[in-house]
Each structure stands twice: as C-alpha cells, then as structure tokens.
Design a protein around this motif. Structure first.
Motif, PDB file in Angstrom:
ATOM      1  N   VAL A  14      39.845  62.382  -5.510  1.00 48.67           N
ATOM      2  CA  VAL A  14      40.309  62.389  -4.118  1.00 48.67           C
ATOM      3  C   VAL A  14      41.080  63.679  -3.845  1.00 48.67           C
ATOM      4  CG1 VAL A  14      41.729  61.212  -2.401  1.00 48.67           C
ATOM      5  CG2 VAL A  14      40.376  59.869  -4.032  1.00 48.67           C
ATOM      6  N   GLU A  15      41.966  64.038  -4.761  1.00 47.54           N
ATOM      7  CA  GLU A  15      42.708  65.285  -4.604  1.00 47.54           C
ATOM      8  C   GLU A  15      41.781  66.490  -4.729  1.00 47.54           C
ATOM      9  OE1 GLU A  15      46.064  67.946  -4.280  1.00 47.54           O
ATOM     10  OE2 GLU A  15      45.513  65.941  -3.547  1.00 47.54           O
ATOM     11  N   ASN A  16      40.780  66.386  -5.598  1.00 49.04           N
ATOM     12  CA  ASN A  16      39.814  67.481  -5.720  1.00 49.04           C
ATOM     13  C   ASN A  16      39.072  67.692  -4.406  1.00 49.04           C
ATOM     14  OD1 ASN A  16      38.449  69.381  -7.692  1.00 49.04           O
ATOM     15  ND2 ASN A  16      36.664  68.303  -6.889  1.00 49.04           N
ATOM     16  N   ALA A  17      38.738  66.604  -3.734  1.00 47.13           N
ATOM     17  CA  ALA A  17      38.070  66.723  -2.433  1.00 47.13           C
ATOM     18  C   ALA A  17      38.961  67.439  -1.432  1.00 47.13           C
ATOM     19  CB  ALA A  17      37.682  65.346  -1.912  1.00 47.13           C
ATOM     20  N   LEU A  27      27.303  77.836  -1.519  1.00 46.74           N
ATOM     21  CA  LEU A  27      27.257  78.553  -0.247  1.00 46.74           C
ATOM     22  C   LEU A  27      26.521  79.884  -0.373  1.00 46.74           C
ATOM     23  CD1 LEU A  27      30.773  77.738   1.230  1.00 46.74           C
ATOM     24  CD2 LEU A  27      28.578  76.615   1.648  1.00 46.74           C
ATOM     25  N   ASP A  28      26.567  80.502  -1.542  1.00 45.02           N
ATOM     26  CA  ASP A  28      25.765  81.712  -1.762  1.00 45.02           C
ATOM     27  C   ASP A  28      24.277  81.385  -1.604  1.00 45.02           C
ATOM     28  OD1 ASP A  28      28.000  83.259  -2.253  1.00 45.02           O
ATOM     29  OD2 ASP A  28      27.775  83.239  -4.441  1.00 45.02           O
ATOM     30  N   VAL A  34      38.610  74.942   0.319  1.00 45.73           N
ATOM     31  CA  VAL A  34      37.840  76.148  -0.007  1.00 45.73           C
ATOM     32  C   VAL A  34      36.501  76.121   0.726  1.00 45.73           C
ATOM     33  CG1 VAL A  34      36.714  77.447  -1.856  1.00 45.73           C
ATOM     34  CG2 VAL A  34      38.958  76.375  -2.259  1.00 45.73           C
ATOM     35  N   MET A  35      35.828  74.979   0.681  1.00 49.80           N
ATOM     36  CA  MET A  35      34.529  74.875   1.349  1.00 49.80           C
ATOM     37  C   MET A  35      34.655  75.098   2.852  1.00 49.80           C
ATOM     38  SD  MET A  35      31.676  71.804   1.226  1.00 49.80           S
ATOM     39  CE  MET A  35      32.357  70.757   2.520  1.00 49.80           C
ATOM     40  N   GLN A  36      35.668  74.471   3.467  1.00 48.38           N
ATOM     41  CA  GLN A  36      35.856  74.634   4.913  1.00 48.38           C
ATOM     42  C   GLN A  36      36.180  76.095   5.252  1.00 48.38           C
ATOM     43  OE1 GLN A  36      35.203  72.144   6.937  1.00 48.38           O
ATOM     44  NE2 GLN A  36      35.066  70.535   5.393  1.00 48.38           N
ATOM     45  N   ARG A  37      37.033  76.705   4.466  1.00 50.23           N
ATOM     46  CA  ARG A  37      37.428  78.097   4.732  1.00 50.23           C
ATOM     47  C   ARG A  37      36.243  79.045   4.571  1.00 50.23           C
ATOM     48  NH1 ARG A  37      41.156  78.417   1.128  1.00 50.23           N
ATOM     49  NH2 ARG A  37      39.992  79.545  -0.475  1.00 50.23           N
ATOM     50  N   ILE A  97      32.638  68.534  -7.516  1.00 49.97           N
ATOM     51  CA  ILE A  97      32.320  69.957  -7.395  1.00 49.97           C
ATOM     52  C   ILE A  97      33.581  70.808  -7.547  1.00 49.97           C
ATOM     53  CG2 ILE A  97      32.578  70.121  -4.873  1.00 49.97           C
ATOM     54  CD1 ILE A  97      29.944  71.827  -4.928  1.00 49.97           C
ATOM     55  N   SER A  98      33.433  71.940  -8.215  1.00 55.46           N
ATOM     56  CA  SER A  98      34.555  72.854  -8.441  1.00 55.46           C
ATOM     57  C   SER A  98      34.535  73.977  -7.398  1.00 55.46           C
ATOM     58  CB  SER A  98      34.460  73.471  -9.839  1.00 55.46           C
ATOM     59  OG  SER A  98      33.326  74.332  -9.922  1.00 55.46           O
ATOM     60  N   GLU A  99      35.611  74.755  -7.365  1.00 54.73           N
ATOM     61  CA  GLU A  99      35.671  75.877  -6.421  1.00 54.73           C
ATOM     62  C   GLU A  99      34.540  76.864  -6.679  1.00 54.73           C
ATOM     63  OE1 GLU A  99      39.442  77.749  -5.968  1.00 54.73           O
ATOM     64  OE2 GLU A  99      40.563  75.863  -5.938  1.00 54.73           O
ATOM     65  N   SER A 100      34.299  77.202  -7.945  1.00 54.04           N
ATOM     66  CA  SER A 100      33.238  78.171  -8.252  1.00 54.04           C
ATOM     67  C   SER A 100      31.866  77.624  -7.878  1.00 54.04           C
ATOM     68  CB  SER A 100      33.274  78.547  -9.738  1.00 54.04           C
ATOM     69  OG  SER A 100      33.048  77.412 -10.557  1.00 54.04           O
TER      70      SER A 100
END
Length: 459
Positions: A349-352, A442-443, A358-361, A433-436
């Motif tokens: 939940v915190e990871n989301a 998105l790439d 990051v995903m939104q930004r 899913i992780s930040e990387s």
C-alpha cells in the motif's frame, strides 16, 4: 497471427474461443497473443516475448505474476478441503478468517461480509440486498439506484444496468433494472467554462438532489459509485465531490454503495479509496486485488444496520434466498488471506503511494504538454492519458478510438501492455512495481506513443 500453423494454439483459439470485450471479426483476422507465463510485473507469450503488464492483468494482480506463496496456499487448501459451500449453516475456516479480516480492516460501520465470485456478482448481490432490506422495512417503492455516466459496475444483467458505458448496454437491452445515470464527475470534460472543481461538485450534487426530488425520495434506494472511476477512463473525482454527494444521500435516506473492485487493497496508496476520499459507505464491494485474481473471489461488506434488518427478515420468511455454489470457496479465501499477508508484509500500500507519485510525476513531465494530450490524471498506481485532436478546444479525434488502438497495438511491439479506453490510455501496474520499473514501463510506452503519433495523417 503471424505465420501461425493451421494446428497452432493461435488457430485453435480463433476456431473455438469466443472472447470477451473483443471485436470478433477483427480477432479472426489478427488472432490472439497467447500468454504462457508470468513473473513479477512481466508476462511472456508463447514465442518468448516479454511484456511489462502495465494493467496488472485487468486492474487486479497486486502481488505480481508467478507468486509461489499464492500457489502454495491454494495447494495446501486443495489437499485439506478443496471445496465446500456456505449454505444452510455450513462454513469453512479460511472463509471465516477472511470475513473477520475484511471487517476489521474496512470502514468502521461495516460488520458482515458476504462472498461471491466476481465484481459483477457482488454488485448484483448488493442490488438484491438493498431491495431485500427495503422490502423488509415495508418500503416497497424504494428500489431505484443512481449511478453515473461512464461508471463500470459489472457486466451481468443487473450490474451491467448500473454500468454507464453505452457499449455495455447497446444491443443487450440494458438497463433492465430501475436505475438513473447522472453526470460523470469528470471536470476536464464536463465542467462549464471557468467552473472550478468545487463549483462543479456543487452542481453535480444539486443535479443529484433535483433528480431525487423529481423521482420522489421514497423511490430512490441507493447511490453507487467507484471512489475513483476505473474502466470509464480513470477519473478521479473533483474536489469536494464525495462530501457533497454523501450529504445529499444522507438527507434523503439513500444508501451509499462504494464499488472498490478496482480501487481496493492499496491501488490509490491507501488500503481503501474510501479512506482516501472520506467516504462512509453502507455497502462496500470488493474483488480483483483481494486475491490478485489468482482465484475468483469478491466480497460485499454491509453495515450492522442493514444486516439486522435483513437478519430479522430471514427469520420472518425463513431464509435469505440468495447465494452461489462457489461463494466463500475455501481455496479462494485461503489464497486471499495469503495475498493480503503479502500486501501487508511487503508494504505494497505504501509502495503504491511512493512509487505512484513517481508514475504520476513522470507521466505529467513526459506527456502533459504534448499537443495531442488533453489531460494526464490519476492517483497512486492508477493513471490515464486522454488523447485529443486539438489541445486548445479539447476536440476529440474522429473516429474516437483509432489512435488509442494504434498506441495499444504499438505497445505490444515495444513490450508493454496498456489499455485503450477509446482515446484514453490507462495504466494500472502491479503494486509490487519499483521506481526503476516504472521508468522502464514509461520508456517503452513513450516509444509506442511516438510511433503511433508519427503515423497520424498530416493535417
């Protein structure tokens, strides 16, 4: 269906399998992508090609693909008690434990859990419970549901009637139950020129109240809504919306049904979206991420007030004449318990919340200023990009959906599975899913996006 042999799995699919939510004639021409296995945020087709599953299957695989703990939980339960029902005073341990866990983690006033096998079945159940409750109270006219345009609440006859998407009604003779659809709370598309989010929310609450008065409060039973609308285009509500809608419902004794089939179990960065938006539901509907869709399961949580009235009525007439053969299935509920353990232990939940930021930004940084992007929107690990022919006027492409489908197809070429809702591109990756991995997702999407945009006819 490139170079598929006559006896290949692709050809057999086209010959024998009738697909959901698919243009059957187009499918005959192109055939399927046959997914063979999954691992984490990736799935692999029968030719070995890897895809990032940016939709978590169907908004649902929280813990990722190939999670051995869920397979082991199912195997252990299959060995011990592979099936039993919940009719006529029968029960099983995993169902009891899951019911208790859901009640303890859900909004305070919810005290009982009823199990079904899908979100559609669960919303059908919610409809029947609301009718049963009002009949028990002698309010035989209080049956109408209010839903929203662009809402998605399922695909069966009753839940499909609540759904507010034309393609799910057309040629199915829906809606078939008493339901009224009010304006979709999408500020970008439906606000008046210069209208703030708060003012837009006020206008929608006034629309709801006027409808209730026109229909007669004694006929309106419930308001159903996804806290954040999913399949209608990933639509977060405007500021003040749920506060104002709830006030109208409480004023006229209208039950509030929160459909968290997509939102629930961490998607927005809170356990439930009701927590995020301050919703106090009388009924809460859950599915999808409850088992990460490793097993079919859904739950309807109801308030003590509703339960007590219904329980008295079962004593009066002899039964609650509703249920499913596989409801409260011991294997499905055992998998759900293990799935919720993983979500908790891994802090998903915190990871989301964190990775979702990051995903939104990144989505806004890369696409918000593009001349063919009207809006980037979302919360946590759910988002969408709305494509437009003209950014200044918000004019849609003609025909709607052609560009979205081109991007969807190009995504497969570049190894990312997204969803095209007309010309709205949705993202809903697994909660692990992780930040990387978000950056890589998105790439890949950006390459697909650029390819499809480059192929647009020049004005």
């Amino acid at each position: 269906m490139s170079n598929a042999l006559p006896n290949s799995m692709h050809a057999r699919d086209v010959e024998y399998l009738f697909h959901a939510v698919t243009n059957a004639r187009r499918h005959e021409e192109r055939g399927p992508i046959v997914i063979e296995r999954g691992d984490g945020i990736h799935v692999f087709d029968d030719e070995g090609k890897s895809y990032i599953e940016a939709m978590a299957g169907l908004w649902s695989v929280a813990v990722g693909f190939g999670e051995k703990r869920l397979a082991d939980a199912a195997y252990r339960q299959m060995q011990r008690l592979p099936y039993y029902h919940s009719f006529s005073h029968k029960s099983n341990e995993p169902a009891i434990m899951l019911a208790e866990r859901l009640v303890r983690m859900s909004p305070a006033k919810l005290t009982k859990a009823f199990f079904a096998n899908s979100g559609s079945e669960a919303n059908d159940t919610a409809i029947k419970m609301v009718w049963y409750y009002n009949n028990a109270l002698g309010r035989h006219e209080k049956k109408t549901f209010i839903a929203r345009q662009n809402a998605y609440h399922g695909i069966t006859i009753a839940s499909g009637s609540l759904t507010g998407l034309p393609t799910n009604h057309r040629d199915f003779d829906l809606p078939i139950i008493p339901v009224r659809h009010v304006t979709c709370p999408h500020h970008y598309r439906n606000a008046l020129p210069g209208e703030s989010e708060e003012a837009f929310s006020t206008r929608l609450a006034e629309e709801l109240e006027n409808l209730v008065i026109e229909a007669g409060p004694e006929t309106v039973a419930a308001f159903i809504g996804e806290p954040l609308m999913g399949a209608g285009g990933v639509l977060p509500p405007p500021a003040g919306y749920w506060e104002k809608i709830q006030a109208v419902c409480r004023k006229y004794d209208i039950l509030i049904v929160a459909d968290e089939v997509i939102n629930g179990f961490g998607r927005l960065g809170t356990t439930f979206a009701c927590d995020y938006y301050g919703i106090e539901p009388d009924i809460l509907v859950l599915s999808k991420q409850i088992t990460s869709s490793y097993q079919p399961l859904a739950a309807v949580l109801i308030s003590n007030e509703i339960y007590q009235v219904m329980a008295d009525n079962t004593a009066k007439i002899g039964t609650f004449g509703h249920g499913f053969t596989a409801g409260a299935h011991p294997v499905a509920t055992a998998v759900a318990l293990e799935n919720l353990d993983i979500i908790e232990e891994k802090g998903l939940v915190e990871n989301a919340r964190v990775v979702g930021e990051v995903m939104q930004r990144e989505l806004r940084r890369r696409f918000a200023d593009h001349p063919h992007v009207g809006e980037v929107r979302g919360v946590g690990l759910i988002a969408a990009i709305e494509l437009v022919a003209d950014k200044e006027t918000k004019r849609r492409f003609d025909p709607v959906g052609k560009l979205g489908l081109s991007i969807f197809d190009a995504g497969h070429e570049h190894g990312v599975i997204i969803r095209a809702i007309g010309d709205q591109i949705a993202f809903c990756p697994p909660l692990i899913i992780s930040e990387s991995e978000v950056i890589e997702m998105l790439d890949r999407f950006e390459r697909a996006f650029d390819q499809a945009i480059a192929a647009l006819p020049k004005a």
